[in-house]
Design a protein around this motif. Structure first.
Motif, PDB file in Angstrom:
ATOM      1  N   ILE A 130     -93.618 -35.556  38.413  1.00 41.89           N
ATOM      2  CA  ILE A 130     -93.442 -34.496  37.423  1.00 41.89           C
ATOM      3  C   ILE A 130     -91.965 -34.334  37.069  1.00 41.89           C
ATOM      4  CG2 ILE A 130     -93.228 -32.632  39.126  1.00 41.89           C
ATOM      5  CD1 ILE A 130     -94.853 -30.894  37.231  1.00 41.89           C
ATOM      6  N   PRO A 131     -91.631 -34.151  35.798  1.00 44.48           N
ATOM      7  CA  PRO A 131     -90.240 -33.876  35.428  1.00 44.48           C
ATOM      8  C   PRO A 131     -89.809 -32.495  35.931  1.00 44.48           C
ATOM      9  CG  PRO A 131     -91.504 -34.667  33.544  1.00 44.48           C
ATOM     10  CD  PRO A 131     -92.491 -34.346  34.620  1.00 44.48           C
ATOM     11  N   ILE A 132     -88.595 -32.422  36.460  1.00 46.95           N
ATOM     12  CA  ILE A 132     -88.031 -31.162  36.940  1.00 46.95           C
ATOM     13  C   ILE A 132     -86.679 -30.975  36.274  1.00 46.95           C
ATOM     14  CG2 ILE A 132     -87.266 -29.842  38.944  1.00 46.95           C
ATOM     15  CD1 ILE A 132     -89.126 -31.627  40.645  1.00 46.95           C
ATOM     16  N   VAL A 133     -86.500 -29.838  35.616  1.00 48.01           N
ATOM     17  CA  VAL A 133     -85.243 -29.509  34.951  1.00 48.01           C
ATOM     18  C   VAL A 133     -84.533 -28.479  35.808  1.00 48.01           C
ATOM     19  CG1 VAL A 133     -84.151 -28.620  32.862  1.00 48.01           C
ATOM     20  CG2 VAL A 133     -86.263 -29.971  32.703  1.00 48.01           C
ATOM     21  N   THR A 134     -83.325 -28.806  36.263  1.00 46.76           N
ATOM     22  CA  THR A 134     -82.644 -27.953  37.221  1.00 46.76           C
ATOM     23  C   THR A 134     -81.138 -28.207  37.161  1.00 46.76           C
ATOM     24  OG1 THR A 134     -82.634 -27.276  39.559  1.00 46.76           O
ATOM     25  CG2 THR A 134     -82.981 -29.628  39.108  1.00 46.76           C
ATOM     26  N   THR A 135     -80.417 -27.748  38.155  1.00 54.54           N
ATOM     27  CA  THR A 135     -78.973 -27.999  38.232  1.00 54.54           C
ATOM     28  C   THR A 135     -78.729 -29.442  38.692  1.00 54.54           C
ATOM     29  OG1 THR A 135     -78.811 -27.321  40.546  1.00 54.54           O
ATOM     30  CG2 THR A 135     -78.592 -25.590  38.876  1.00 54.54           C
ATOM     31  N   PRO A 136     -77.580 -30.023  38.382  1.00 49.40           N
ATOM     32  CA  PRO A 136     -77.273 -31.357  38.902  1.00 49.40           C
ATOM     33  C   PRO A 136     -77.347 -31.426  40.426  1.00 49.40           C
ATOM     34  CG  PRO A 136     -75.776 -30.823  37.112  1.00 49.40           C
ATOM     35  CD  PRO A 136     -76.552 -29.566  37.404  1.00 49.40           C
ATOM     36  N   HIS A 137     -76.899 -30.379  41.104  1.00 43.93           N
ATOM     37  CA  HIS A 137     -76.944 -30.329  42.563  1.00 43.93           C
ATOM     38  C   HIS A 137     -78.383 -30.436  43.066  1.00 43.93           C
ATOM     39  CE1 HIS A 137     -77.662 -27.841  46.212  1.00 43.93           C
ATOM     40  NE2 HIS A 137     -76.604 -28.470  46.679  1.00 43.93           N
ATOM     41  N   ALA A 138     -79.275 -29.621  42.523  1.00 42.44           N
ATOM     42  CA  ALA A 138     -80.666 -29.640  42.970  1.00 42.44           C
ATOM     43  C   ALA A 138     -81.346 -30.952  42.585  1.00 42.44           C
ATOM     44  CB  ALA A 138     -81.428 -28.457  42.376  1.00 42.44           C
ATOM     45  N   ALA A 139     -81.034 -31.482  41.401  1.00 45.69           N
ATOM     46  CA  ALA A 139     -81.658 -32.728  40.961  1.00 45.69           C
ATOM     47  C   ALA A 139     -81.307 -33.881  41.893  1.00 45.69           C
ATOM     48  CB  ALA A 139     -81.229 -33.052  39.526  1.00 45.69           C
ATOM     49  N   ARG A 140     -80.056 -33.969  42.305  1.00 46.10           N
ATOM     50  CA  ARG A 140     -79.660 -35.035  43.232  1.00 46.10           C
ATOM     51  C   ARG A 140     -80.430 -34.924  44.543  1.00 46.10           C
ATOM     52  NH1 ARG A 140     -74.516 -33.777  41.145  1.00 46.10           N
ATOM     53  NH2 ARG A 140     -74.079 -32.454  42.971  1.00 46.10           N
ATOM     54  N   HIS A 141     -80.541 -33.719  45.062  1.00 49.64           N
ATOM     55  CA  HIS A 141     -81.255 -33.511  46.321  1.00 49.64           C
ATOM     56  C   HIS A 141     -82.723 -33.893  46.178  1.00 49.64           C
ATOM     57  CE1 HIS A 141     -82.177 -31.491  50.188  1.00 49.64           C
ATOM     58  NE2 HIS A 141     -83.339 -31.276  49.592  1.00 49.64           N
ATOM     59  N   LEU A 142     -83.353 -33.470  45.097  1.00 48.09           N
ATOM     60  CA  LEU A 142     -84.784 -33.734  44.919  1.00 48.09           C
ATOM     61  C   LEU A 142     -85.059 -35.223  44.748  1.00 48.09           C
ATOM     62  CD1 LEU A 142     -85.713 -30.753  42.566  1.00 48.09           C
ATOM     63  CD2 LEU A 142     -86.307 -31.012  44.982  1.00 48.09           C
ATOM     64  N   ARG A 143     -84.184 -35.923  44.048  1.00 49.80           N
ATOM     65  CA  ARG A 143     -84.365 -37.367  43.880  1.00 49.80           C
ATOM     66  C   ARG A 143     -84.116 -38.106  45.189  1.00 49.80           C
ATOM     67  NH1 ARG A 143     -81.175 -36.540  39.184  1.00 49.80           N
ATOM     68  NH2 ARG A 143     -79.416 -37.524  40.268  1.00 49.80           N
ATOM     69  N   THR A 144     -83.035 -37.756  45.865  1.00 43.87           N
ATOM     70  CA  THR A 144     -82.593 -38.526  47.026  1.00 43.87           C
ATOM     71  C   THR A 144     -83.414 -38.242  48.268  1.00 43.87           C
ATOM     72  OG1 THR A 144     -80.335 -38.537  46.158  1.00 43.87           O
ATOM     73  CG2 THR A 144     -80.620 -39.042  48.504  1.00 43.87           C
ATOM     74  N   TRP A 145     -83.724 -36.976  48.514  1.00 44.91           N
ATOM     75  CA  TRP A 145     -84.325 -36.582  49.777  1.00 44.91           C
ATOM     76  C   TRP A 145     -85.806 -36.264  49.693  1.00 44.91           C
ATOM     77  CZ3 TRP A 145     -81.417 -37.866  53.635  1.00 44.91           C
ATOM     78  CH2 TRP A 145     -80.031 -37.887  53.493  1.00 44.91           C
ATOM     79  N   GLN A 146     -86.329 -35.984  48.497  1.00 45.28           N
ATOM     80  CA  GLN A 146     -87.740 -35.604  48.393  1.00 45.28           C
ATOM     81  C   GLN A 146     -88.554 -36.521  47.493  1.00 45.28           C
ATOM     82  OE1 GLN A 146     -88.784 -31.451  48.242  1.00 45.28           O
ATOM     83  NE2 GLN A 146     -86.770 -30.801  48.929  1.00 45.28           N
ATOM     84  N   GLY A 147     -87.917 -37.491  46.850  1.00 43.43           N
ATOM     85  CA  GLY A 147     -88.658 -38.481  46.074  1.00 43.43           C
ATOM     86  C   GLY A 147     -89.144 -38.027  44.720  1.00 43.43           C
ATOM     87  N   PHE A 148     -88.560 -36.971  44.165  1.00 49.61           N
ATOM     88  CA  PHE A 148     -88.919 -36.524  42.812  1.00 49.61           C
ATOM     89  C   PHE A 148     -88.000 -37.250  41.823  1.00 49.61           C
ATOM     90  CE2 PHE A 148     -90.820 -33.286  45.398  1.00 49.61           C
ATOM     91  CZ  PHE A 148     -91.973 -32.923  44.700  1.00 49.61           C
ATOM     92  N   ASP A 149     -88.424 -38.444  41.427  1.00 50.53           N
ATOM     93  CA  ASP A 149     -87.564 -39.331  40.647  1.00 50.53           C
ATOM     94  C   ASP A 149     -87.278 -38.808  39.244  1.00 50.53           C
ATOM     95  OD1 ASP A 149     -87.446 -41.081  42.769  1.00 50.53           O
ATOM     96  OD2 ASP A 149     -89.138 -42.298  42.067  1.00 50.53           O
ATOM     97  N   GLN A 150     -88.109 -37.892  38.744  1.00 50.98           N
ATOM     98  CA  GLN A 150     -87.927 -37.367  37.393  1.00 50.98           C
ATOM     99  C   GLN A 150     -87.160 -36.048  37.380  1.00 50.98           C
ATOM    100  OE1 GLN A 150     -88.820 -39.233  34.665  1.00 50.98           O
ATOM    101  NE2 GLN A 150     -89.174 -40.703  36.325  1.00 50.98           N
ATOM    102  N   ALA A 151     -86.519 -35.707  38.485  1.00 49.89           N
ATOM    103  CA  ALA A 151     -85.684 -34.506  38.508  1.00 49.89           C
ATOM    104  C   ALA A 151     -84.388 -34.790  37.756  1.00 49.89           C
ATOM    105  CB  ALA A 151     -85.383 -34.088  39.940  1.00 49.89           C
TER     106      ALA A 151
END
Length: 280
Positions: free
Chosen positions: A90-111
């Protein structure tokens, strides 16, 4: 066929700052928080807060989503239930800080991260929404601000696909009142509904990191939005400013008629022009 045959936005309040938004063919979720009463949200640096309420829906009760709007990375806005149970595509629109964390550590590639005043557009069927990241500060003290995750507000502008904006929704995110928020009203003078994160969240040491009732009422006055929906006020033990404080402060400023009273599980139907939403 679109979910609505007019320009109405359906806002369902799930709890904390979690809203399910439906406009035409689009379905969005904000700040997903699905912990149950008694469970603890992680706020960083070993701090936790106990949930005092029950969310109206669980992750598995949600309809298919087009995107998630996340104001920042705290456990009362993005919890372990969201991280484990939401579709990782699912696409996630957020802060750059949160997006990096979600992509790197939780596998949400569309953050994806937006910096303040940056925008992106989502389209579904005959509908579209433009999302713009807005100013927000979890703390006004530079030292504490470096210890807290960056936060953003959001402006969601809904309308027909590739057509004009028909309706605007403001999400404050977890912010305190400060002069940087005044630019929002100058750039977006016609906003049908302002959703304000309140609660007067208090951390150890007495540090307040979200608006209390008085600050929320003053922001509502500055924004000038004809309708205001309070959220994020009684769900966790760190929330120290109850909804009644906001209602009293808003009445004192002559804003009582602007308030939208929408309890958990209820829907507010918002239409262009600022007419009073229908709550059901």
């Amino acid at each position: 066929m679109a979910a609505f045959d007019d320009d109405a936005l359906d806002v369902q309040f799930i709890g904390t700052a979690t809203l399910l938004l439906r406009y035409g063919d689009l379905t969005l979720l904000t700040d997903p928080n699905f912990l149950h009463r008694g469970e603890r949200a992680h706020l960083g640096y070993g701090l936790t807060s106990r949930r005092l309420t029950e969310p109206f829906l669980g992750v598995k009760d949600l309809p298919p989503l087009d995107a998630v709007v996340l104001s920042h990375l705290h456990g009362d806005h993005w919890d372990r239930a969201a991280g484990r149970q939401l579709e990782h595509s699912i696409p996630i629109v957020t802060t750059p800080h949160a997006a990096r964390h979600l992509r790197t550590w939780q596998g949400f590639d569309q953050a994806g991260g937006l910096r303040t005043w940056e925008s992106c557009v989502f389209r579904g069927g005959g509908s579209q929404v433009r999302m713009t990241a807005l100013p927000g500060r979890h703390s006004l003290q530079p030292v504490l601000r470096r210890l807290l995750p960056p936060v953003m507000g959001s402006m969601l502008e809904f309308g027909p696909r590739d057509g004009p904006v028909r309706l605007r929704l403001y999400l404050s995110g977890d912010t305190l009142l400060y002069e940087g928020l005044d630019e929002i009203a100058r750039r977006f003078p016609d906003t049908e509904l302002a959703v304000l994160h309140l609660g007067g969240t208090q951390l150890p040491g007495g540090f307040v990191v979200t608006m209390d009732g008085a600050q929320g009422a003053e922001l509502a006055r500055r924004l000038g939005s004809p309708r205001v929906l309070p959220v994020h006020y009684d769900d966790y033990s760190v929330f120290r400013s109850p909804l009644e404080e906001f209602l009293t402060a808003a009445d004192r400023l002559g804003l009582g008629e602007r308030l939208v009273h929408c309890a958990r599980g209820r829907h507010a139907r918002v239409v262009p022009g600022g007419d009073a939403p229908t709550v059901r």
